[in-house]
Design a protein around this motif. Structure first.
Motif, short mmCIF file in Angstrom:
data_model
loop_
_atom_site.label_atom_id
_atom_site.label_comp_id
_atom_site.label_asym_id
_atom_site.label_seq_id
_atom_site.Cartn_x
_atom_site.Cartn_y
_atom_site.Cartn_z
N ILE A 154 -5.46 78.74 93.35
CA ILE A 154 -5.70 78.29 91.74
C ILE A 154 -5.57 76.98 91.61
N ARG A 155 -6.51 76.05 90.94
CA ARG A 155 -6.24 74.75 90.98
C ARG A 155 -6.09 74.59 89.31
N HIS A 156 -5.10 74.06 88.93
CA HIS A 156 -5.04 73.55 87.27
C HIS A 156 -5.05 72.20 87.11
N TYR A 157 -6.09 72.06 86.47
CA TYR A 157 -6.49 70.66 86.06
C TYR A 157 -5.81 70.30 84.69
N TRP A 158 -5.30 69.21 84.54
CA TRP A 158 -4.96 68.69 83.11
C TRP A 158 -5.21 67.64 83.26
N SER A 159 -5.21 67.19 81.55
CA SER A 159 -5.54 65.93 81.13
C SER A 159 -4.93 65.63 79.86
N CYS A 160 -4.25 64.49 79.74
CA CYS A 160 -3.62 64.17 78.55
C CYS A 160 -4.57 63.15 77.65
N ASN A 161 -5.99 63.00 78.10
CA ASN A 161 -6.60 62.17 77.20
C ASN A 161 -7.22 62.81 76.02
N GLY A 162 -7.22 62.13 75.12
CA GLY A 162 -7.67 62.63 73.64
C GLY A 162 -6.65 63.71 73.05
N TYR A 163 -7.13 64.80 73.01
CA TYR A 163 -6.42 65.95 72.67
C TYR A 163 -5.75 66.54 73.80
N ARG A 166 -0.49 74.53 76.69
CA ARG A 166 -1.97 74.86 77.23
C ARG A 166 -1.67 75.50 78.65
N PHE A 167 -0.98 75.10 79.47
CA PHE A 167 -0.98 75.86 80.68
C PHE A 167 -0.58 77.18 80.56
N GLY A 168 0.41 77.44 79.61
CA GLY A 168 0.73 78.90 79.27
C GLY A 168 -0.40 79.68 78.89
N SER A 169 -1.10 78.83 78.10
CA SER A 169 -2.44 79.49 77.50
C SER A 169 -3.55 79.99 78.58
N VAL A 170 -3.72 79.00 79.56
CA VAL A 170 -4.62 79.17 80.64
C VAL A 170 -4.27 80.33 81.46
N LYS A 217 -7.41 73.24 82.44
CA LYS A 217 -8.26 74.09 83.12
C LYS A 217 -7.90 74.74 84.54
N LEU A 218 -8.40 75.92 84.76
CA LEU A 218 -7.98 76.72 85.86
C LEU A 218 -9.19 77.01 86.45
N PHE A 219 -9.36 76.62 87.89
CA PHE A 219 -10.39 76.77 88.72
C PHE A 219 -9.90 77.83 89.76
N ASP A 220 -10.89 78.68 90.35
CA ASP A 220 -10.47 79.64 91.58
C ASP A 220 -10.54 78.83 92.67
N GLN A 221 -10.61 79.35 93.87
CA GLN A 221 -10.46 78.91 95.24
C GLN A 221 -12.06 78.14 95.66
N CYS A 222 -13.07 78.93 94.96
CA CYS A 222 -14.41 78.27 94.98
C CYS A 222 -15.04 77.24 93.96
N ASP A 223 -13.89 76.84 93.33
CA ASP A 223 -13.91 75.85 92.05
C ASP A 223 -14.86 76.23 90.76
N ASN A 224 -14.81 77.47 90.91
CA ASN A 224 -15.34 77.92 89.71
C ASN A 224 -14.56 78.14 88.47
N LYS A 243 -10.23 77.34 80.19
CA LYS A 243 -9.79 76.36 79.79
C LYS A 243 -9.45 76.35 78.40
N GLU A 244 -8.61 75.46 77.97
CA GLU A 244 -8.12 75.10 76.63
C GLU A 244 -7.81 73.83 76.41
N SER A 245 -7.83 73.45 75.20
CA SER A 245 -7.67 71.89 74.68
C SER A 245 -6.91 71.92 73.27
N GLY A 246 -6.41 70.84 73.08
CA GLY A 246 -5.43 70.64 72.13
C GLY A 246 -4.14 70.22 72.19
N CYS A 247 -3.41 70.16 71.13
CA CYS A 247 -1.94 69.80 71.31
C CYS A 247 -1.08 70.49 70.41
#
Length: 156
Positions: free
Chosen positions: A23-32, A55-59, A36-43, A47-51
């Motif tokens: 599982i790949r957890h992509y995170w960003s602190c740009n903007g809000y 957010r990691f717990g939510s995904v 995002k969580l992606f599976d092994q095939c990058d699907n 995703k969650e956004s906001g502040c």
């Protein structure tokens, strides 16, 4: 801890649904900010956004709802209690809810990733940290979805 899935069922589920387990957890602190969580095939799984919340717990919570709906329903139905007429919550599994009218189970991952990991452990799986690649304002964290270990079974 007795899990909802037996060791055999865990292995069967992984071989049928999750070949690699990454599982790949992509995170960003740009903007809000977003997660995002992606599976092994990058699907994209979820995703969650906001502040102002985990957010990691939510995904992770969203992932549990997507991947394990039957187990989540079974756990919520047996563990959620309360005096409210419509929805009830679990005392042992913070963030787990059950609507007795609609017979619907859900999790509120914003309460934290540790709470979601505990629910995932009860189902029979855990997230094993593999590594990360960060550049300050964005990054990736990598995890493996694996069956819960004997140690965790005994001490959780």
């Amino acid at each position: 801890m007795k899990t909802l899935l037996t060791i055999k069922q865990q292995k069967e589920w992984l071989s049928a649904n999750w070949k690699n387990g990454t599982i790949r957890h992509y995170w960003s602190c740009n903007g809000y900010g977003n997660s995002k969580l992606f599976d092994q095939c990058d699907n994209l799984i979820t995703k969650e956004s906001g502040c102002g919340y985990d957010r990691f717990g939510s995904v992770i919570g969203n992932m549990i709802e997507i991947l394990f709906p039957e187990q989540l329903h079974k756990l919520a139905k047996s563990k959620c209690t309360g005096k409210r007429r419509t929805y009830k919550q679990a005392k042992d599994f913070y963030g787990l809810f059950y609507n007795s009218v609609d017979r619907n189970a859900w999790v509120d991952g914003a309460c934290g990733d540790n709470c979601m990991r505990k629910i995932l452990n009860k189902i029979g799986f855990t997230l094993e940290y593999v590594g990360q690649a960060n550049n300050g304002r964005t990054g990736n964290q990598f995890y493996k979805l694996i069956p819960i270990t004997k140690h965790d079974r005994k001490y959780l």
